[in-house]
Design a protein around this motif. Sequence first.
Motif, PDB file in Angstrom:
ATOM      1  N   GLY A   3       0.787  -1.220   0.000  1.00  0.00           N
ATOM      2  CA  GLY A   3       0.000   0.000   0.000  1.00  0.00           C
ATOM      3  C   GLY A   3       0.818   1.270   0.000  1.00  0.00           C
ATOM      4  O   GLY A   3       0.309   2.322  -0.320  1.00  0.00           O
ATOM      5  N   TRP A 108       0.971  -2.539   7.069  1.00  0.00           N
ATOM      6  CA  TRP A 108      -0.124  -2.914   6.154  1.00  0.00           C
ATOM      7  C   TRP A 108      -1.120  -3.826   6.855  1.00  0.00           C
ATOM      8  O   TRP A 108      -2.337  -3.624   6.769  1.00  0.00           O
ATOM      9  CB  TRP A 108       0.482  -3.591   4.931  1.00  0.00           C
ATOM     10  CG  TRP A 108      -0.476  -4.298   4.036  1.00  0.00           C
ATOM     11  CD1 TRP A 108      -1.307  -3.735   3.110  1.00  0.00           C
ATOM     12  CD2 TRP A 108      -0.698  -5.715   3.964  1.00  0.00           C
ATOM     13  NE1 TRP A 108      -2.041  -4.728   2.465  1.00  0.00           N
ATOM     14  CE2 TRP A 108      -1.676  -5.940   2.970  1.00  0.00           C
ATOM     15  CE3 TRP A 108      -0.154  -6.810   4.631  1.00  0.00           C
ATOM     16  CZ2 TRP A 108      -2.136  -7.220   2.642  1.00  0.00           C
ATOM     17  CZ3 TRP A 108      -0.594  -8.093   4.308  1.00  0.00           C
ATOM     18  CH2 TRP A 108      -1.579  -8.277   3.319  1.00  0.00           C
ATOM     19  N   ASP A 121      -3.832  -0.574  -0.353  1.00  0.00           N
ATOM     20  CA  ASP A 121      -3.659  -1.694   0.569  1.00  0.00           C
ATOM     21  C   ASP A 121      -4.360  -2.956   0.090  1.00  0.00           C
ATOM     22  O   ASP A 121      -4.026  -4.067   0.511  1.00  0.00           O
ATOM     23  CB  ASP A 121      -4.213  -1.346   1.965  1.00  0.00           C
ATOM     24  CG  ASP A 121      -3.359  -0.327   2.690  1.00  0.00           C
ATOM     25  OD1 ASP A 121      -2.123  -0.401   2.561  1.00  0.00           O
ATOM     26  OD2 ASP A 121      -3.917   0.543   3.380  1.00  0.00           O
TER      27      ASP A 121
END
Length: 243
Positions: A3, A108, A121
């Motif tokens: 992400g 994440w 993400d």
Amino acid sequence: MLGERLDAATMVVHLLGGPYVSIGARRVDVPEGSKRLLAFVALNDGRVSRRHAAGTLWPDVADLRAAGNLRSSLWRLNRHCAELVDADKATLTLREGVLVDADLVSAWADRLEAGVATGPDLAVHPSGTAALDLLPGWYDDWVLGERDRLRQRLLHALEVMSARLAEVSPGEAVSAALVAVTAEPLRESAQRALIEAHIAHGNWGEAVHQFTAYRRLLAAELGVEPHPTLTRLLLPVLVRAVR
């Protein structure tokens, strides 16, 4: 699967599938004799005492020899990797701004589990199971516990990711769950995520096929049946099949 959008000049220490270093899109290999030192510093939040590092990495030699080994390893590392580690008389520290991939994937996982994941993400990257292996082939005590802890966190995050994607992109949900199932075929929560993703995609046949394969695997490996809650996911199809 992280992400983050990293700057082209950002330096990252890669321990998943590593160790190696990247600067933007460029890969920099770490000298063989310096890999363990870099990994040890990176896994200790980027800061560790010289004495602790020397004693852990060279436990079978005298203190003076271990300290000398550390100096040589540090010199080779910084010579090849642009002063990656700062050192004073007592401490080794990753240079300011250097990131560690294990920290990035942990962040994440935190965002997914907290329900605050952003669009990037939820992107499934093709690295797959390679992104789950911390320092593959290493069996040092200081690696083993961290490897298992991080692997369990990432597998759970992939299951959460699959559940989130099932609502908006069932195909991507299947891809995320497949990474977890491929990494740990006996993990029932991963199998559940994959079966639920198939159902969300409307692929009941694939769901039944996956359940059947998992049931056979469990019987062969552990001599047990899937949990009843997993069976209940497929009741609409199983009941029609019996009829």
